[in-house]
Design a protein around this motif. Sequence first.
Motif, PDB file in Angstrom:
ATOM      1  N   GLU A   4      36.332 -60.108  50.997  1.00 20.62           N
ATOM      2  CA  GLU A   4      34.918 -60.299  51.283  1.00 20.62           C
ATOM      3  C   GLU A   4      34.101 -60.370  49.989  1.00 20.62           C
ATOM      4  OE1 GLU A   4      31.900 -57.477  53.310  1.00 20.62           O
ATOM      5  OE2 GLU A   4      33.512 -57.900  54.738  1.00 20.62           O
ATOM      6  N   SER A   5      34.392 -59.410  49.061  1.00 21.41           N
ATOM      7  CA  SER A   5      33.622 -59.404  47.815  1.00 21.41           C
ATOM      8  C   SER A   5      33.969 -60.613  46.955  1.00 21.41           C
ATOM      9  CB  SER A   5      33.836 -58.102  47.039  1.00 21.41           C
ATOM     10  OG  SER A   5      35.068 -58.111  46.419  1.00 21.41           O
ATOM     11  N   GLU A   6      35.227 -61.043  47.041  1.00 17.69           N
ATOM     12  CA  GLU A   6      35.663 -62.236  46.296  1.00 17.69           C
ATOM     13  C   GLU A   6      34.901 -63.459  46.816  1.00 17.69           C
ATOM     14  OE1 GLU A   6      37.416 -63.709  43.252  1.00 17.69           O
ATOM     15  OE2 GLU A   6      37.448 -61.557  43.737  1.00 17.69           O
ATOM     16  N   GLN A   7      34.795 -63.481  48.165  1.00 19.78           N
ATOM     17  CA  GLN A   7      34.097 -64.582  48.816  1.00 19.78           C
ATOM     18  C   GLN A   7      32.621 -64.608  48.405  1.00 19.78           C
ATOM     19  OE1 GLN A   7      36.038 -66.547  50.524  1.00 19.78           O
ATOM     20  NE2 GLN A   7      34.316 -67.968  50.712  1.00 19.78           N
ATOM     21  N   ARG A 376      36.223 -35.084  40.772  1.00 19.14           N
ATOM     22  CA  ARG A 376      37.177 -35.744  41.678  1.00 19.14           C
ATOM     23  C   ARG A 376      36.498 -36.755  42.590  1.00 19.14           C
ATOM     24  NH1 ARG A 376      42.049 -34.538  41.003  1.00 19.14           N
ATOM     25  NH2 ARG A 376      42.462 -32.573  39.948  1.00 19.14           N
ATOM     26  N   ASP A 377      35.309 -36.373  43.086  1.00 26.01           N
ATOM     27  CA  ASP A 377      34.656 -37.264  44.036  1.00 26.01           C
ATOM     28  C   ASP A 377      34.056 -38.504  43.365  1.00 26.01           C
ATOM     29  OD1 ASP A 377      32.855 -35.511  42.797  1.00 26.01           O
ATOM     30  OD2 ASP A 377      31.339 -35.918  44.310  1.00 26.01           O
ATOM     31  N   GLU A 378      34.160 -38.570  42.042  1.00 26.40           N
ATOM     32  CA  GLU A 378      33.621 -39.756  41.362  1.00 26.40           C
ATOM     33  C   GLU A 378      34.701 -40.781  41.030  1.00 26.40           C
ATOM     34  OE1 GLU A 378      29.883 -38.148  38.751  1.00 26.40           O
ATOM     35  OE2 GLU A 378      31.885 -37.517  38.150  1.00 26.40           O
ATOM     36  N   VAL A 379      35.963 -40.364  41.228  1.00 29.55           N
ATOM     37  CA  VAL A 379      37.077 -41.204  40.776  1.00 29.55           C
ATOM     38  C   VAL A 379      37.087 -42.562  41.483  1.00 29.55           C
ATOM     39  CG1 VAL A 379      39.579 -41.382  40.607  1.00 29.55           C
ATOM     40  CG2 VAL A 379      38.442 -39.223  40.092  1.00 29.55           C
ATOM     41  N   THR A 380      36.877 -42.554  42.802  1.00 28.60           N
ATOM     42  CA  THR A 380      36.947 -43.819  43.544  1.00 28.60           C
ATOM     43  C   THR A 380      35.860 -44.782  43.070  1.00 28.60           C
ATOM     44  OG1 THR A 380      37.617 -42.464  45.392  1.00 28.60           O
ATOM     45  CG2 THR A 380      37.107 -44.747  45.880  1.00 28.60           C
ATOM     46  N   ARG A 381      34.658 -44.239  42.885  1.00 30.57           N
ATOM     47  CA  ARG A 381      33.552 -45.100  42.470  1.00 30.57           C
ATOM     48  C   ARG A 381      33.832 -45.657  41.055  1.00 30.57           C
ATOM     49  NH1 ARG A 381      28.329 -43.725  40.442  1.00 30.57           N
ATOM     50  NH2 ARG A 381      27.163 -45.666  40.460  1.00 30.57           N
ATOM     51  N   LEU A 385      34.083 -49.507  39.777  1.00 30.12           N
ATOM     52  CA  LEU A 385      33.305 -50.036  38.651  1.00 30.12           C
ATOM     53  C   LEU A 385      34.209 -50.763  37.669  1.00 30.12           C
ATOM     54  CD1 LEU A 385      30.804 -47.223  37.644  1.00 30.12           C
ATOM     55  CD2 LEU A 385      30.260 -49.562  38.250  1.00 30.12           C
ATOM     56  N   LEU A 386      35.363 -50.134  37.390  1.00 30.74           N
ATOM     57  CA  LEU A 386      36.305 -50.745  36.457  1.00 30.74           C
ATOM     58  C   LEU A 386      36.798 -52.079  36.994  1.00 30.74           C
ATOM     59  CD1 LEU A 386      38.560 -47.849  35.153  1.00 30.74           C
ATOM     60  CD2 LEU A 386      36.639 -48.929  34.035  1.00 30.74           C
ATOM     61  N   LYS A 387      37.036 -52.086  38.290  1.00 29.91           N
ATOM     62  CA  LYS A 387      37.547 -53.304  38.901  1.00 29.91           C
ATOM     63  C   LYS A 387      36.514 -54.422  38.755  1.00 29.91           C
ATOM     64  CE  LYS A 387      40.163 -54.812  42.767  1.00 29.91           C
ATOM     65  NZ  LYS A 387      40.172 -54.852  44.195  1.00 29.91           N
ATOM     66  N   LYS A 388      35.274 -54.072  39.003  1.00 26.70           N
ATOM     67  CA  LYS A 388      34.201 -55.052  38.867  1.00 26.70           C
ATOM     68  C   LYS A 388      34.154 -55.562  37.425  1.00 26.70           C
ATOM     69  CE  LYS A 388      29.405 -55.293  40.153  1.00 26.70           C
ATOM     70  NZ  LYS A 388      28.223 -54.478  40.207  1.00 26.70           N
ATOM     71  N   ASN A 391      38.550 -54.433  34.333  1.00 26.25           N
ATOM     72  CA  ASN A 391      39.200 -53.519  33.387  1.00 26.25           C
ATOM     73  C   ASN A 391      40.269 -52.722  34.123  1.00 26.25           C
ATOM     74  OD1 ASN A 391      39.910 -51.454  31.682  1.00 26.25           O
ATOM     75  ND2 ASN A 391      37.821 -50.982  31.047  1.00 26.25           N
ATOM     76  N   ASN A 392      41.510 -52.895  33.695  1.00 28.00           N
ATOM     77  CA  ASN A 392      42.549 -52.086  34.331  1.00 28.00           C
ATOM     78  C   ASN A 392      43.292 -51.259  33.292  1.00 28.00           C
ATOM     79  OD1 ASN A 392      43.813 -54.118  33.097  1.00 28.00           O
ATOM     80  ND2 ASN A 392      44.498 -55.167  34.959  1.00 28.00           N
ATOM     81  N   SER A 393      42.559 -50.953  32.187  1.00 27.69           N
ATOM     82  CA  SER A 393      43.243 -50.221  31.120  1.00 27.69           C
ATOM     83  C   SER A 393      42.577 -48.877  30.849  1.00 27.69           C
ATOM     84  CB  SER A 393      43.255 -51.052  29.843  1.00 27.69           C
ATOM     85  OG  SER A 393      41.926 -51.266  29.441  1.00 27.69           O
ATOM     86  N   CYS A 394      42.416 -48.096  31.902  1.00 31.76           N
ATOM     87  CA  CYS A 394      41.835 -46.773  31.691  1.00 31.76           C
ATOM     88  C   CYS A 394      42.742 -45.717  32.314  1.00 31.76           C
ATOM     89  CB  CYS A 394      40.426 -46.725  32.285  1.00 31.76           C
ATOM     90  SG  CYS A 394      39.575 -45.206  31.906  1.00 31.76           S
ATOM     91  N   PRO A 395      43.830 -45.360  31.597  1.00 30.39           N
ATOM     92  CA  PRO A 395      44.763 -44.399  32.170  1.00 30.39           C
ATOM     93  C   PRO A 395      44.152 -43.004  32.268  1.00 30.39           C
ATOM     94  CG  PRO A 395      45.313 -44.860  29.890  1.00 30.39           C
ATOM     95  CD  PRO A 395      44.165 -45.752  30.244  1.00 30.39           C
ATOM     96  N   ILE A 396      44.777 -42.210  33.120  1.00 38.38           N
ATOM     97  CA  ILE A 396      44.337 -40.818  33.236  1.00 38.38           C
ATOM     98  C   ILE A 396      44.782 -40.065  31.979  1.00 38.38           C
ATOM     99  CG2 ILE A 396      45.006 -38.655  34.350  1.00 38.38           C
ATOM    100  CD1 ILE A 396      44.159 -39.610  36.819  1.00 38.38           C
TER     101      ILE A 396
END
Length: 477
Positions: A4-7, A376-381, A385-388, A391-396
């Motif tokens: 949906e967001s891609e669309q 913890r509750d901020e991890v999903t958000r 944000l990273l996905k937007k 960026n997929n290079s932020c390891p734990i």
Amino acid sequence: MEEESEQKKKSVPVLPWMRSPVDVSLFDECPLELLPFLDPRLEVALQNMGITSFFPVQVAVWQETIGPGSFERDLCVNSPTGSGKTLAYALPIVQMLSTRAVKCLRALVVLPTRDLALQVKEVFAAIAPAVGLSVGLAVGQSSIADEISELVKRPKLEAGICYDPEEFSLDFQSCVDILVATPGRLMDHINTTKGFTLEHLCYLVVDETDRLLREAYQSWLPTVLQLTLSSDESLFSPASTSLPSTFGSLKTIRRFGVERGFKGKSYPRLVKMVLSATLTQDPSKLVQLDLHHPLFLTTGQSRYQLPEHLKSFKLICESKLKSPIKEYSGLQRQSIRSKTLRAFRAGEIQVLVSSDAMTRGMDVEGTGRCFTLLRRDEVTRFKKLLKKADNNSCPIHSVPSDSVESLRVTYTSALEKLKESVESETYRKRKINSKSSSMGKGKELNNSKGISSYLLAGILADHEFNFAVYRSYANEH
Ligand SMILES: Nc1ncnc2c1ncn2[C@@H]1O[C@H](COP(=O)(O)OP(=O)(O)OP(=O)(O)O)[C@@H](O)[C@H]1O
């Protein structure tokens, strides 16, 4: 959901001029001495800055401004953070204004934050004086009165003479050729500073465009555009219909003899340069800039990019370790922030704990590692944000509990020392200034608690923890 967001992304219409961009990555770096038409005085100034060659975006913009493009079109530049956008616009503007005969405000650079404006002013200040140009700052760092005296020269009044207010206002003179401003303070000067005028403006730079377009800041953009239109244009301008009612009292009087222009030729069009590392493609936003046949320069890379040498980690921690980080930026005075940043840039401080005041665009050479502290509750958000941001290079970054344990002794004694120093400082200040007593004991304890969190965050983030940032914080509060 993803689809949906891609669309949604695909359905945003792209303006026609965005479909045929100039690819900045096809440009090579260019040695200083090979840049065509560069004023020799600017070459020396650049050498003094340690610049030996120009980055691709700087070469591309030079070509479209001083080179064959000769500023005929407005420029829209999308290039990653740290790619050298500031010099890319500062150098052509300074070179173009270097032949000006009369001093008046001809270039305006608008940035969303004071820190960014200070940084950009430094770049202009390093090159503009070489060709006799002055640069001013309108960011609210000093009082409005001090700022006015640096921007506008007031006419000398002779006793016993009765002045016509209309003529009298014409005798004001700008002290600066180039102004770097944040929107709020710019609007203050537009609304209240006698003799402050945009009527001679030749260049308008909107840096960090996305952010500036997101927030209206008292309608600064339509106001600026309206004030720079010639009287004929203003009758038909869309900007003129969308201004706030207070704007009705503002008008510009075009003075004869000091038309907008250079090399003796009238050049009435205001040239606009808009820049961002993540330029919006949303037509409804871009249309506000009223660009003239814009040329789109882009690196074609993903919209968001980390500086090349910056590694980013996320660190999940308890909320009590996070909240005061916000406080850190909110409470610090600009002078202290600037001092801290200088020390960080010089490598005197190895760890900086900051809120998003240390925003994109703040340059630190040889950048190292960035740790984002998350509840913890901020991890999903954060992941979203990273996905937007592609960026997929932020390891734990996990911290083994035994390594935290081994630091507990250092931490506890450092905290004790800091608490003592905060308390004795507060006591001293209270003695000197009875006003400070209203802050009360609660505030004092809050601060030391806040600082303890910084300390722990610092220790967790990096063992090479340095006290200086936190001491300056403590001394301030
Ligand atoms: N030609 C050059 N040679 C060497 N260093 C340069 C050159 N141009 C710029 N720099 C340095 O590179 C750093 C990044 O430049 P600049 O701030 O202009 O980047 P930017 O593209 O505006 O990034 P941001 O979007 O983060 O503001 C600065 O420290 C600047 O001094």
